[in-house]
Scaffold this active site. Sequence first.
Site: not given
Length: 457
Positions: A15, A224, A334
């Site tokens: 699913r 799920n 960074r």
Amino acid sequence: MALDIVIMAAGKGTRMKSARPKVLHQLAGRSLLQHVLQTAAALGGQRIVTIIGHGADEVQAAVSAPNLVFVRQMPQLGTGHAVQQAAPALHDEGTTLILNGDVPLIEETTARALVAACGGDKLALLTIELPDASGYGRIVRDGEAVRAIVEHKDATSAQRNIHEVYTGLMAVPTRHLKRWLGRLTNDNAQGEYYLTDIVAMAVADGVPVVATQPHSETEVLGVNSPLQLADLERRYQRARADALMEAGVRLADPARFDVRGELSCGSDVEIDVNCVFEGRVELGDRVHVGANCVIRNARIAADAVIHPFTHIDGEALGVTVGAGSLIGPFARLRPGAVLAEGVHIGNFVEVKNSTLAKGAKANHLAYLGDATVGERVNYGAGSITANYDGANKHRTVIGNDVHVGSNCVLVAPVSIGAGATIGGGTTLAKDAPAGQLTVARAKQVTLTGWVRPTKKK
């Protein structure tokens, strides 16, 4: 007494409609399975036996934990069949705790209580009352005594009206578990071997069956489908937001806030909407984070202001922002950016693997890579360090009180002495002396009588 932990993580997760194994889908920056493994590690299990099947190689490569071993369930023939694959890896004595790899938010205290309820001689189930119990195995009792778990697909109409359900977690004396696993059959609607059938075996053998409950429904919710994953993500994030606010953090909107790692905050911290914190982030006292910022692996000292739309990503090296610094908006820090007290990094400025000393400023449209910048430096708009020669990185050193004009290119390796001024538009390929003006640009020329070309008709 030995504690072994079995985690069932073999299912495909149809699913989810994804090529990725279900247990590797992300919740709060970590895979579902990694959440469960972290809880298992905190419990101190002598062995953490993880049952894998669909995408086994990918799952095995993606997760880690102390004392972790993998077994494979191929094909998948039910929960009982799954635990049968794990049985040879379990100690003969002690307790086995069974968890699910797609139920990521089980709390350590709940799992410990379940193990304690087992006590080495009882079958302990984790159960919960749900208004809508569809899809769950029902707890069938005789008075207070648990007599069986009936899977939803096999339940009668009367049994489907039961609201107490099995969550998929249990603690079992290992000696009994191994015996019961050998007696499982697949005589049911699905032709599968159900682990829940051992409850009836325990009753028949005179082994007490007891039940404990979690602190909240959220702990035992499984994933799920993408809808369930999104619901669990918001539940998790709201819980984190509530805990921070209870500790004094001001969140502009707790519904628009995400922590995907660890976030620690000092006093009087303010966080605006749509901010994401990843990895390990520390915010000092009175830090203000503007809207739409993403911050990963960073330490931000007291009184710093992170203006909106700033992106800080320290990766493995981390980023440090000094006290009282002003960052952004639209700035990018960074890995290896280390900013001292009172540094200003403005809009569209990028800093990587560079140190900026107290009071240094780069306010507009600039790049500082592999640079050492002194105190009170003013780094002009449009200026960059050209730190890469196509094969190697080189460093730029800028002394205290240097003024770098707009649109300069500093071709590393190069040094600028203290108090120097670099004229706008300069391409600096040699060291510049302290206290002097250095200019390197083409001579300006005006051509008289020149006429701009026009299109021919």
